[in-house]
Write a protein that holds these residues in place. Structure first.
Motif, PDB file in Angstrom:
ATOM      1  N   PRO A  32       0.832  -1.204   0.000  1.00  0.00           N
ATOM      2  CA  PRO A  32       0.000   0.000   0.000  1.00  0.00           C
ATOM      3  C   PRO A  32       0.870   1.259   0.000  1.00  0.00           C
ATOM      4  CG  PRO A  32      -0.092  -1.074   2.144  1.00  0.00           C
ATOM      5  CD  PRO A  32       0.717  -1.963   1.239  1.00  0.00           C
ATOM      6  N   ALA A  33       0.371   2.302  -0.608  1.00  0.00           N
ATOM      7  CA  ALA A  33       1.147   3.533  -0.793  1.00  0.00           C
ATOM      8  C   ALA A  33       1.767   4.086   0.489  1.00  0.00           C
ATOM      9  CB  ALA A  33       0.286   4.596  -1.474  1.00  0.00           C
ATOM     10  N   PRO A  34       1.065   4.132   1.619  1.00  0.00           N
ATOM     11  CA  PRO A  34       1.717   4.706   2.808  1.00  0.00           C
ATOM     12  C   PRO A  34       2.922   3.909   3.292  1.00  0.00           C
ATOM     13  CG  PRO A  34      -0.534   4.021   3.318  1.00  0.00           C
ATOM     14  CD  PRO A  34      -0.335   3.801   1.864  1.00  0.00           C
ATOM     15  N   ARG A  75     -11.787  12.995   2.387  1.00  0.00           N
ATOM     16  CA  ARG A  75     -12.261  14.358   2.097  1.00  0.00           C
ATOM     17  C   ARG A  75     -11.889  15.294   3.246  1.00  0.00           C
ATOM     18  NH1 ARG A  75     -12.811  18.322  -1.325  1.00  0.00           N
ATOM     19  NH2 ARG A  75     -11.618  19.161   0.339  1.00  0.00           N
ATOM     20  N   HIS A  76     -12.050  14.823   4.482  1.00  0.00           N
ATOM     21  CA  HIS A  76     -11.711  15.650   5.648  1.00  0.00           C
ATOM     22  C   HIS A  76     -10.265  16.136   5.565  1.00  0.00           C
ATOM     23  CE1 HIS A  76     -11.609  17.106   9.774  1.00  0.00           C
ATOM     24  NE2 HIS A  76     -10.472  16.444   9.920  1.00  0.00           N
ATOM     25  N   TRP A  77      -9.358  15.232   5.209  1.00  0.00           N
ATOM     26  CA  TRP A  77      -7.935  15.565   5.153  1.00  0.00           C
ATOM     27  C   TRP A  77      -7.490  16.021   3.763  1.00  0.00           C
ATOM     28  CZ3 TRP A  77      -5.888  16.490   9.573  1.00  0.00           C
ATOM     29  CH2 TRP A  77      -6.308  15.794  10.703  1.00  0.00           C
ATOM     30  N   THR A  78      -8.409  16.097   2.815  1.00  0.00           N
ATOM     31  CA  THR A  78      -8.086  16.401   1.418  1.00  0.00           C
ATOM     32  C   THR A  78      -6.861  15.585   0.994  1.00  0.00           C
ATOM     33  OG1 THR A  78      -9.008  18.612   1.729  1.00  0.00           O
ATOM     34  CG2 THR A  78      -7.787  18.247  -0.296  1.00  0.00           C
ATOM     35  N   CYS A 160      -7.059   8.010   8.992  1.00  0.00           N
ATOM     36  CA  CYS A 160      -6.437   9.303   9.328  1.00  0.00           C
ATOM     37  C   CYS A 160      -4.917   9.146   9.261  1.00  0.00           C
ATOM     38  CB  CYS A 160      -6.860   9.779  10.713  1.00  0.00           C
ATOM     39  SG  CYS A 160      -8.508  10.498  10.788  1.00  0.00           S
ATOM     40  N   LEU A 161      -4.381   8.060   9.817  1.00  0.00           N
ATOM     41  CA  LEU A 161      -2.949   7.789   9.723  1.00  0.00           C
ATOM     42  C   LEU A 161      -2.520   7.697   8.266  1.00  0.00           C
ATOM     43  CD1 LEU A 161      -0.132   6.921  10.789  1.00  0.00           C
ATOM     44  CD2 LEU A 161      -1.041   4.573  10.906  1.00  0.00           C
ATOM     45  N   ASN A 167      -0.281  12.697   2.814  1.00  0.00           N
ATOM     46  CA  ASN A 167      -0.168  14.154   2.675  1.00  0.00           C
ATOM     47  C   ASN A 167       1.221  14.661   3.077  1.00  0.00           C
ATOM     48  OD1 ASN A 167      -2.810  14.218   1.807  1.00  0.00           O
ATOM     49  ND2 ASN A 167      -3.613  15.254   3.617  1.00  0.00           N
ATOM     50  N   ALA A 168       1.745  14.168   4.176  1.00  0.00           N
ATOM     51  CA  ALA A 168       3.044  14.661   4.664  1.00  0.00           C
ATOM     52  C   ALA A 168       4.167  14.373   3.671  1.00  0.00           C
ATOM     53  CB  ALA A 168       3.380  14.029   6.015  1.00  0.00           C
ATOM     54  N   PHE A 169       4.117  13.203   3.063  1.00  0.00           N
ATOM     55  CA  PHE A 169       5.197  12.796   2.165  1.00  0.00           C
ATOM     56  C   PHE A 169       4.815  12.915   0.689  1.00  0.00           C
ATOM     57  CE2 PHE A 169       5.788  10.657   6.244  1.00  0.00           C
ATOM     58  CZ  PHE A 169       6.994  11.244   6.604  1.00  0.00           C
ATOM     59  N   GLU A 170       3.657  13.534   0.445  1.00  0.00           N
ATOM     60  CA  GLU A 170       3.157  13.796  -0.908  1.00  0.00           C
ATOM     61  C   GLU A 170       3.219  12.551  -1.792  1.00  0.00           C
ATOM     62  OE1 GLU A 170       5.028  17.397  -2.364  1.00  0.00           O
ATOM     63  OE2 GLU A 170       3.943  18.601  -0.895  1.00  0.00           O
ATOM     64  N   LEU A 171       2.807  11.439  -1.208  1.00  0.00           N
ATOM     65  CA  LEU A 171       2.802  10.177  -1.935  1.00  0.00           C
ATOM     66  C   LEU A 171       1.614  10.147  -2.896  1.00  0.00           C
ATOM     67  CD1 LEU A 171       3.719   7.864   1.056  1.00  0.00           C
ATOM     68  CD2 LEU A 171       5.238   8.665  -0.761  1.00  0.00           C
ATOM     69  N   GLY A 172       1.865   9.697  -4.098  1.00  0.00           N
ATOM     70  CA  GLY A 172       0.822   9.631  -5.105  1.00  0.00           C
ATOM     71  C   GLY A 172       0.529  10.956  -5.782  1.00  0.00           C
ATOM     72  N   ILE A 173       1.338  11.950  -5.503  1.00  0.00           N
ATOM     73  CA  ILE A 173       1.156  13.289  -6.094  1.00  0.00           C
ATOM     74  C   ILE A 173       2.285  13.501  -7.099  1.00  0.00           C
ATOM     75  CG2 ILE A 173       1.092  15.768  -5.586  1.00  0.00           C
ATOM     76  CD1 ILE A 173      -1.291  14.227  -4.425  1.00  0.00           C
ATOM     77  N   PRO A 174       2.030  13.980  -8.270  1.00  0.00           N
ATOM     78  CA  PRO A 174       0.806  14.603  -8.786  1.00  0.00           C
ATOM     79  C   PRO A 174      -0.115  13.644  -9.529  1.00  0.00           C
ATOM     80  CG  PRO A 174       2.572  15.036 -10.328  1.00  0.00           C
ATOM     81  CD  PRO A 174       3.160  14.206  -9.193  1.00  0.00           C
ATOM     82  N   GLU A 175       0.276  12.386  -9.723  1.00  0.00           N
ATOM     83  CA  GLU A 175      -0.510  11.499 -10.590  1.00  0.00           C
ATOM     84  C   GLU A 175      -1.910  11.199 -10.070  1.00  0.00           C
ATOM     85  OE1 GLU A 175       2.262   8.856  -8.129  1.00  0.00           O
ATOM     86  OE2 GLU A 175       2.426  10.751  -9.179  1.00  0.00           O
TER      87      GLU A 175
END
Length: 193
Positions: A32-34, A75-78, A160-161, A167-175
């Motif tokens: 999994p991505a995280p 959605r809460h954490w965008t 949430c984790l 979000n912190a490590f910008e995983l999966g961004i920008p794709e």
């Protein structure tokens, strides 16, 4: 661009390789991505991914309810990557596209199913105020049972984790930027806050 990259298999420590093998042989069939971040602490990676397996695949809640809770959390954490992955899973589980669109737009969805309404209301309350009132608790327990309520809280905490890690490590961004989650004040990459 991600702040952390996946560790190549050839560079994994024995502990990291073991955790990766466990994840790949589990119900997800992949890492999994995280875990890209969590592998920096293999014990965290192993325990977190096992908890994720339990909460996603082995609760008393049907997949549609689990995915509904994950979307409210995403959605809460965008959390763009979490949203993108679980939007597809929610659709596959039968959650209505209109419900998903309403959650993305931060509108209360028109949920006709009492169990879905309970999951949505409990999730929203816990994520926005950190508590649930007596009436909502009773309604949630009536719909999900005590076990289901405990599992729902577990799903929300785990995702949430996941969201914070992504979000912190910008995983999966920008794709995996989800256009429906875009907020001009907080772009998907590198918010100012």
């Amino acid at each position: 661009m991600p702040r952390l990259n996946a560790i190549p298999d050839a560079e994994l420590t024995p502990a990291q390789a073991l955790v990766c093998a466990e994840a790949r042989s589990g119900p997800r069939g992949k890492i999994p991505a995280p875990m890209i971040a969590w592998l920096r602490n293999p014990e965290l990676a192993g325990r977190a991914q096992k908890l994720g397996e339990l909460l996603r695949f082995e609760t008393s809640m049907e997949p549609r309810l689990t995915e509904l809770a994950v979307l409210v959390c995403g959605r809460h954490w965008t959390s763009h990557h979490e949203w993108t992955a679980h939007k597809a899973l929610a659709l596959k589980a039968g959650l209505a596209p209109e419900v998903i669109a309403d959650i993305a737009a931060r509108r209360a969805p028109d949920l006709q199913c009492d169990r879905q309404r309970a999951v949505y209301d409990v999730s929203l309350a816990l994520l926005t105020v950190g508590r649930i009132g007596a009436e909502l608790y009773q309604r949630g327990t009536a719909q999900l049972g005590e076990q289901g309520m405990v599992e729902l809280v577990g799903v929300l905490g785990y995702y949430c984790l996941v969201a914070l890690t992504l979000n912190a490590f910008e995983l999966g961004i920008p794709e995996n930027v989800a256009p429906e989650l875009q907020d001009p004040q907080f772009p998907a990459s590198r918010p100012t806050a």
